[in-house]
Design a protein around this motif. Sequence first.
Motif, mmCIF file in Angstrom:
data_model
loop_
_atom_site.group_PDB
_atom_site.id
_atom_site.type_symbol
_atom_site.label_atom_id
_atom_site.label_comp_id
_atom_site.label_asym_id
_atom_site.label_seq_id
_atom_site.Cartn_x
_atom_site.Cartn_y
_atom_site.Cartn_z
ATOM 1 N N ASN A 143 84.629 58.737 78.015
ATOM 2 C CA ASN A 143 83.731 59.974 77.034
ATOM 3 C C ASN A 143 82.617 59.515 76.148
ATOM 4 N N GLY A 144 82.910 57.944 76.089
ATOM 5 C CA GLY A 144 81.970 57.438 75.001
ATOM 6 C C GLY A 144 82.264 57.017 74.452
ATOM 7 N N VAL A 145 83.382 57.859 73.557
ATOM 8 C CA VAL A 145 83.991 57.291 72.634
ATOM 9 C C VAL A 145 85.526 56.939 71.528
ATOM 10 N N PRO A 146 85.087 55.366 71.664
ATOM 11 C CA PRO A 146 86.625 54.907 72.377
ATOM 12 C C PRO A 146 86.994 55.160 71.206
ATOM 13 N N THR A 147 87.218 55.401 70.049
ATOM 14 C CA THR A 147 88.081 55.505 68.540
ATOM 15 C C THR A 147 87.840 57.023 68.934
ATOM 16 N N ASP A 148 88.224 58.046 69.269
ATOM 17 C CA ASP A 148 88.092 59.296 68.708
ATOM 18 C C ASP A 148 89.141 60.059 68.772
ATOM 19 N N VAL A 149 90.195 58.925 69.025
ATOM 20 C CA VAL A 149 91.908 58.954 68.199
ATOM 21 C C VAL A 149 91.544 59.418 66.902
ATOM 22 N N TYR A 150 90.405 58.858 65.838
ATOM 23 C CA TYR A 150 90.611 58.479 64.877
ATOM 24 C C TYR A 150 90.366 60.110 64.512
ATOM 25 N N SER A 151 89.380 60.810 65.188
ATOM 26 C CA SER A 151 89.017 62.601 65.020
ATOM 27 C C SER A 151 90.083 63.821 64.897
ATOM 28 N N HIS A 152 91.882 63.070 65.256
ATOM 29 C CA HIS A 152 92.512 64.140 65.844
ATOM 30 C C HIS A 152 93.125 64.555 64.226
ATOM 31 N N GLY A 153 93.070 66.334 64.013
ATOM 32 C CA GLY A 153 93.624 66.859 62.835
ATOM 33 C C GLY A 153 93.057 66.219 61.896
ATOM 34 N N PRO A 154 93.121 67.608 60.833
ATOM 35 C CA PRO A 154 92.221 68.006 59.888
ATOM 36 C C PRO A 154 92.064 66.427 58.519
ATOM 37 N N GLU A 155 91.065 65.695 57.895
ATOM 38 C CA GLU A 155 91.045 64.800 57.195
ATOM 39 C C GLU A 155 92.170 64.506 56.218
ATOM 40 N N ALA A 156 92.108 65.587 55.534
ATOM 41 C CA ALA A 156 93.508 65.465 54.681
ATOM 42 C C ALA A 156 94.933 65.491 55.183
ATOM 43 N N ASP A 157 95.388 65.514 56.800
ATOM 44 C CA ASP A 157 96.407 65.864 57.637
ATOM 45 C C ASP A 157 96.389 64.173 57.632
ATOM 46 N N SER A 158 94.846 63.367 58.196
ATOM 47 C CA SER A 158 95.236 62.481 58.444
ATOM 48 C C SER A 158 95.836 61.341 57.076
ATOM 49 N N GLY A 278 91.036 58.022 57.194
ATOM 50 C CA GLY A 278 91.588 59.726 57.015
ATOM 51 C C GLY A 278 90.236 60.070 57.109
ATOM 52 N N TYR A 279 89.355 59.481 56.221
ATOM 53 C CA TYR A 279 88.168 60.690 55.748
ATOM 54 C C TYR A 279 86.737 60.124 56.308
ATOM 55 N N LEU A 280 86.756 58.350 56.224
ATOM 56 C CA LEU A 280 85.242 57.679 56.934
ATOM 57 C C LEU A 280 85.358 57.580 58.398
ATOM 58 N N THR A 281 86.588 56.878 59.130
ATOM 59 C CA THR A 281 86.450 56.309 60.110
ATOM 60 C C THR A 281 86.395 56.498 61.431
ATOM 61 N N ARG A 282 86.608 58.115 61.316
ATOM 62 C CA ARG A 282 85.953 59.297 62.425
ATOM 63 C C ARG A 282 84.972 59.679 62.516
ATOM 64 N N HIS A 283 83.427 59.106 61.029
ATOM 65 C CA HIS A 283 82.975 59.182 61.468
ATOM 66 C C HIS A 283 81.629 58.605 61.953
ATOM 67 N N THR A 284 81.802 58.219 63.022
ATOM 68 C CA THR A 284 80.992 57.188 64.270
ATOM 69 C C THR A 284 79.441 57.267 64.106
ATOM 70 N N GLU A 285 79.272 58.394 63.666
ATOM 71 C CA GLU A 285 77.921 59.015 63.280
ATOM 72 C C GLU A 285 76.956 58.631 62.033
ATOM 73 N N TYR A 286 78.042 58.326 61.380
ATOM 74 C CA TYR A 286 77.494 57.741 59.679
ATOM 75 C C TYR A 286 76.434 56.024 60.400
ATOM 76 N N PRO A 287 75.715 56.218 59.124
ATOM 77 C CA PRO A 287 74.045 54.962 59.544
ATOM 78 C C PRO A 287 75.336 53.518 59.830
ATOM 79 N N LEU A 288 75.417 52.963 60.267
ATOM 80 C CA LEU A 288 75.425 51.610 60.659
ATOM 81 C C LEU A 288 75.720 50.532 59.280
#
Length: 330
Positions: A143-158, A278-288
């Motif tokens: 699906n083009g999102v190899p690290t999408d595993v980090y996006s599962h669940g609320p940030e605080a819970d993660s 929990g809070y940053l890795t999931r955001h692959t849209e953040y600037p490089l």
Amino acid sequence: MRESVFIKHNIARWRDYQRRIDSPSDESPDTLAQMYTELTSDLAFSRTHFPDATITTMLNAMTLKLHNEIYSDRNEQWSRLWTFWTQEVPQAVYDNRKAMLASLAVFVFFVCVGIASLMNDADFARLILGDYYVDMTIENIKNGVPTDVYSHGPEADSFFGIMLNNLKVDVLSISMGIFTPFATALIIMYNAIMVGAFTFFFFQYGVFGDALLAIMQHGTLEISTMVLSGGAGFVMGSGWLFPGTYSRMMSFRRKAKEALKIAVSVFPVTIVAAFIEGYLTRHTEYPLAFRVLVIVLSAAFIIFYYIVLPYMVGRKHRKQSVTDEQQSAL
């Protein structure tokens, strides 16, 4: 008794005491009290028979230093807290740098084992990572999102889940040192093989670059804590195996204190790594640039606090010890 005979009979013990007085936090109160009693007795004898001798001056200085250490006000102050983080922890890391290097060597070796195992057996990833995780990651890659595993669940819970799990790994790595360093090495081995297989899995699917950028945002600190907590476990275990001139129990207690200092410094780093995951890795849209900055700052902290600062503090302490020995010999 002549002065030369008095010195010859006691010089080895005095040298040992002088070294231990330089690091009083490594000794128990009972040990310090025993040393003080013996030194005051030696000083009284020396003052009676050799009042003008250099050895009397040296014994007086040692006894006074130990007296101040025992009877000084020990109420914890902010200055003590500052000293702990800027002096005691770096000194503990420096004194046990061989254990830290051994932990790093074991970790790197078994990362390579994990990579080699996956290269030779495609099913190894399922063995070490589990079918569910592998199937999910393959689907994410498609699906083009190899690290999408980090996006599962609320940030605080993660964050809290990751933090508790990683702290458990740290505590396990350190506490297993009670059963000698080999038990800690098994913990390092398991985690390192998993890291090796996990990263090479993305390489096999041609998304290593994107995955590495995401993983190392938190992985720089997280992997460092694995190595450091493993090193602390080695420190604790070495007390049993290599007691040196101490009894085995005394050696273990000394090394356990040093391992605990390192552990206390590792736990906050583990918490920060969990926060990033929990809070940053999931955001692959953040600037490089931002994502790279997180990695660079994390690496800079680890290099400074666990390599550069320990070297600076250890070197300063070593020079001071040499100076004290030279003054005592006068």
